[in-house]
Design an enzyme around this catalytic site. Structure first.
Site, PDB file in Angstrom:
ATOM      1  NE  ARG A   1      44.785  36.086  51.141  1.00 44.99           N
ATOM      2  CZ  ARG A   1      45.906  36.690  51.559  1.00 44.99           C
ATOM      3  NH1 ARG A   1      47.063  36.117  51.369  1.00 44.99           N
ATOM      4  NH2 ARG A   1      45.881  37.862  52.172  1.00 44.99           N
ATOM      5  CB  THR A   2      39.487  38.186  46.967  1.00 47.93           C
ATOM      6  OG1 THR A   2      39.534  37.585  48.258  1.00 47.93           O
ATOM      7  CG2 THR A   2      38.136  37.917  46.351  1.00 47.93           C
TER       8      THR A   2
ATOM      9  CE  LYS B   1      36.055  62.201  38.854  1.00 45.74           C
ATOM     10  NZ  LYS B   1      36.149  62.437  37.402  1.00 45.74           N
TER      11      LYS B   1
ATOM     12  NE  ARG C   1      37.238  41.755  49.773  1.00 47.26           N
ATOM     13  CZ  ARG C   1      38.281  40.999  50.129  1.00 47.26           C
ATOM     14  NH1 ARG C   1      39.386  41.579  50.571  1.00 47.26           N
ATOM     15  NH2 ARG C   1      38.224  39.692  50.051  1.00 47.26           N
TER      16      ARG C   1
ATOM     17  CG  HIS D   1      34.966  36.420  51.387  1.00 46.47           C
ATOM     18  ND1 HIS D   1      34.922  36.214  50.023  1.00 46.47           N
ATOM     19  CD2 HIS D   1      36.233  36.815  51.663  1.00 46.47           C
ATOM     20  CE1 HIS D   1      36.114  36.464  49.508  1.00 46.47           C
ATOM     21  NE2 HIS D   1      36.933  36.837  50.477  1.00 46.47           N
TER      22      HIS D   1
END
Ligand code: CP
Length: 327
Positions: free
Chosen positions: A73-74, A101, A122, A150
Site C-alpha cells: 500500500r505505502t 555493496k 521505509r 508510520h
C-alpha cells in the site's frame, strides 16, 4: 452550488501549507491546525480529480522512494499519488541497490537527494528517519521506521475516521492486537492527543503498548481500559475497532509469536456485540486477525481505508499526508 475553481483553491492551500519543505518524520511535530489543513487539501484534491480527471500540481517534480522493508500500500500509493498529480517517481529497489555493496544509509540518502525533490523511506531501524533527515538535502517522508512510527498511515487513518463517522471527538477507539510493535498504533495514539477520545487497549500482555505511550494516554485522561480479551462489553462501547497484525518480523522469539498470533480474532461472532454504526479499521496487511467473513459487513472499513471504494480516488486520499505535505 458553484465553488471556486479547484486548482486555484489547491494552489492557495499549498502556498500556505505548514508542511512545505518540512520533513515528515514523526506525527508529534504536527498540530491540530496542521492536520486540518491536510484534510482540507485532501477534500480539494478529491474534488479536483473528480472534476478534471487528473491534476498537474506536481508537474516536473520527482519523488524518490526506497523501501528497506516490504510494502504494498505505502509504496504503491506514493507512486500512484505522485503520478496522479502530474509528477514522476524514481523507485529504488533496495535488494538491487548499492546497499548490497555496503553503502551506508547516510550515503544512500545523500545520493537520492541529488535526483529527487523528496525521499520516501521505509527502514527497519527506529533511528533511520532521523539519520536520513540529518544527511538529506530534500524533505524525508518517513514511511515506517521499525516499530516506532508510520506517520502518513496515521494521517490517513484519522482522515478515514472523519470520513466514516463524521468526527473524531467523543469516540471510543479500541486498539486490538500487536500494540507493542504496531507502528501505526503508536503514531495514531500520538495524533489522538488533539482530540477528545476514550481509548481501550486489547492485547496479550507480551504485546502491550510501550510504557511511554501508555503513560501519555493516562496523563491525558484518555485511557479507558486495558484488556486481554475482546469481551462483549469492550466491543459494545467501541466506535472504531482498530485491528493490527501480530508482526512476526519483529519477534526475536518465534515461539512467542506462535503463542500470540491467534489469540485475538475479529469474526462475525465478535461483530454481533458491536454497535450498528461503528467501523472496523486495519492498516493492512492482515493475517488471520480479521476473518474474511467480516469483509461482507458494512462496518468493515479497512478497504475503504485504502481506497474509499470510489474509482480513481485512491491516490487522492492517500496522497493527502504523503505528497502535498512537503512539495
Ligand atoms: N499500511 C501499510 O503500511 O501497508 P504496507 O506495509 O503494504 O505499505
Amino acid at each position: 452550488l458553484t465553488r471556486p475553481i479547484t486548482s486555484v483553491s489547491l494552489n492557495d492551500l499549498l502556498a500556505q501549507s505548514p508542511f512545505k519543505r518540512k520533513h515528515v518524520l514523526s506525527v508529534s511535530k504536527f498540530s491540530r491546525n496542521d492536520l486540518h489543513h491536510l484534510f482540507t487539501v485532501a477534500q480539494e484534491m478529491r474534488l479536483g480529480v473528480q472534476r478534471e480527471g487528473s491534476l498537474d500540481i506536481l508537474k516536473g517534480r520527482v519523488l524518490c522512494t526506497m523501501f528497506f522493508e516490504p510494502s504494498t500500500r505505502t509504496s504503491a500509493s506514493f507512486d500512484a499519488a505522485m503520478k496522479r498529480l502530474g509528477g514522476s517517481t524514481v523507485v529504488v529497489n533496495e535488494s538491487h541497490s548499492s546497499v548490497k555493496k555496503g553503502e551506508s544509509l547516510a550515503d544512500t540518502i545523500r545520493t537520492l537527494g541529488c535526483y529527487g525533490d523528496a525521499i520516501v523511506l521505509r527502514h527497519p531501524e527506529e533511528s533511520s528517519a532521523d539519520t536520513a533527515a540529518k544527511f538529506s538535502s530534500v524533505p524525508i517522508i518517513n514511511a515506517g521506521n521499525g516499530s516506532k512510527e508510520h506517520p502518513t498511515q496515521a494521517f490517513l487513518d484519522l482522515f478515514t475516521i472523519r470520513e466514516e463517522l463524521g468526527t473524531v471527538n467523543g469516540l471510543t477507539i479500541t486498539f486490538v492486537g500487536d500494540l507493542r510493535y504496531g507502528r501505526t498504533v503508536h503514531s495514531l495514539c500520538e495524533l489522538l492527543k488533539h482530540y477528545d477520545v476514550s481509548i481501550q487497549l486489547v492485547s496479550p500482555t507480551s504485546l502491550s503498548l510501550p510504557s511511554k505511550i501508555l503513560e501519555q494516554l493516562k496523563s491525558r485522561g484518555q485511557l479507558a481500559g486495558e484488556y486481554e480479551d475482546l469481551s462483549p462489553e469492550v466491543v459494545a462501547k467501541t466506535d472504531v475497532l482498530y485491528c493490527t497484525r501480530v508482526q512476526k518480523e519483529r519477534f526475536e522469539d518465534l515461539e512467542l509469536y506462535e503463542k500470540t498470533k491467534d489469540t485475538l480474532v475479529v469474526d462475525n461472532a465478535v461483530m454481533r456485540n458491536a454497535k450498528g454504526n461503528m467501523v472496523v479499521m486495519h492498516p493492512l496487511p492482515r493475517n488471520q486477525e480479521v476473518k474474511e467473513e467480516v469483509d461482507y459487513d458494512p462496518r468493515a472499513a479497512y478497504f475503504r481505508q485504502v481506497s474509499h471504494n470510489v474509482p480513481g480516488q485512491r491516490a487522492i486520499y492517500v496522497c493527502v499526508g504523503r505528497i502535498c505535505a512537503d512539495l
